[in-house]
Write an enzyme that holds these catalytic residues in place. Sequence first.
Site, PDB file in Angstrom:
ATOM      1  CG  ASP A 173      -3.938  -9.542  -2.910  1.00 24.84           C
ATOM      2  OD1 ASP A 173      -4.909  -9.150  -3.541  1.00 24.84           O
ATOM      3  OD2 ASP A 173      -3.620  -9.720  -1.519  1.00 24.84           O
ATOM      4  CE1 TYR A 217      -4.883 -17.923  -0.677  1.00 26.42           C
ATOM      5  CE2 TYR A 217      -6.635 -18.382   0.814  1.00 26.42           C
ATOM      6  CZ  TYR A 217      -6.123 -17.833  -0.119  1.00 26.42           C
ATOM      7  OH  TYR A 217      -6.817 -17.240  -1.039  1.00 26.42           O
TER       8      TYR A 217
END
Length: 247
Positions: free
Chosen positions: A55, A113
Amino acid sequence: MRNLKCVIAYDGTNYHGFQRQPHQTHVATVQGRLESTIKQVIKQEVDIIGASRTDADVHAEGQVFNCYLDCSIPTGKFSLALNTRLPNDIVILDTTEVDAKFHARYHSQGKKYYYQVYYDQFPSPFLRNYAYHVYHHLDLDAIKDALPYLEGKHDFSSFRAAGCNASSPIRTIHNLSMEQKDNLITFSIYGDGFLYKMVRTIVGTLIYVGYGKLAPAQLKEILAAKDRKAAGPTAPGYGLFLEEIYY
C-alpha cells in the site's frame, strides 16, 4: 521471450503503493516507475508482475517482480541499466532469468514483513517515515503474551480490511515475534500469505493490548468473531516493511 525475476528495494514514502492505478496515470506508483524505466531501456512496453501489492507509504527490502522481455541485455547489465535511470528511492538488487512459467505472485510460498513502532514521549524526526510513533505507555509483557494467539492457521476475517478480494480468509502465521531496542519496537511476522491490511491491523490490535484496552486472551475472541469491528485500528502504512518473499 525471456522471463526475468527481479528483487527490488524501495522507500514507499513518495508512492501510492506498488501496484499501478488503472485510469490514473498521474499517480506515482512503484510499478509505474519501473515499467516506464524498463521502457526507456528496451524501447518496448512492458507489464511487470509484482509478488505483493504493498500500500501507499509501505516500504520493501525484498519485493519481487517478474516480466517477459524480448531483448538480449544480460541480466547483470539489465539491473545496472535500470538503477542508473530509476529514482534513488527504488533499487534493483538482483536480476535472474527464470522459467517461462514462473509467476512472482502465484508461486510465492510465504512472505515476511516487519513493522516498526517508536515508543517515546516525543516523535523522532528521523523515523517519521519509517516507524509509527506512540506516546502512551505500552505494556510489552502483555503484548508478548498476546502473540501466540495469532500464530498458526486461522480465519483472519477480523483482521481483513474492506475491499479485500481474497477468496478465502484462512491464513497461516508461522512466526510472530517482537523485539525492543531502546525506544524502537519491531514486530516480525512470517506467514504463507496475508489479507488486505492484515499485518497493519494485527499491529494496531497489539498496540491496543499494550495500552490495556484489550487483554491478551481476547485475541482468541477477536479471531472467533470473524468481524473487522472486533479488532483494533489499522496501524499506518509507513511503519511496514516487506522483508522477503519465499519461493
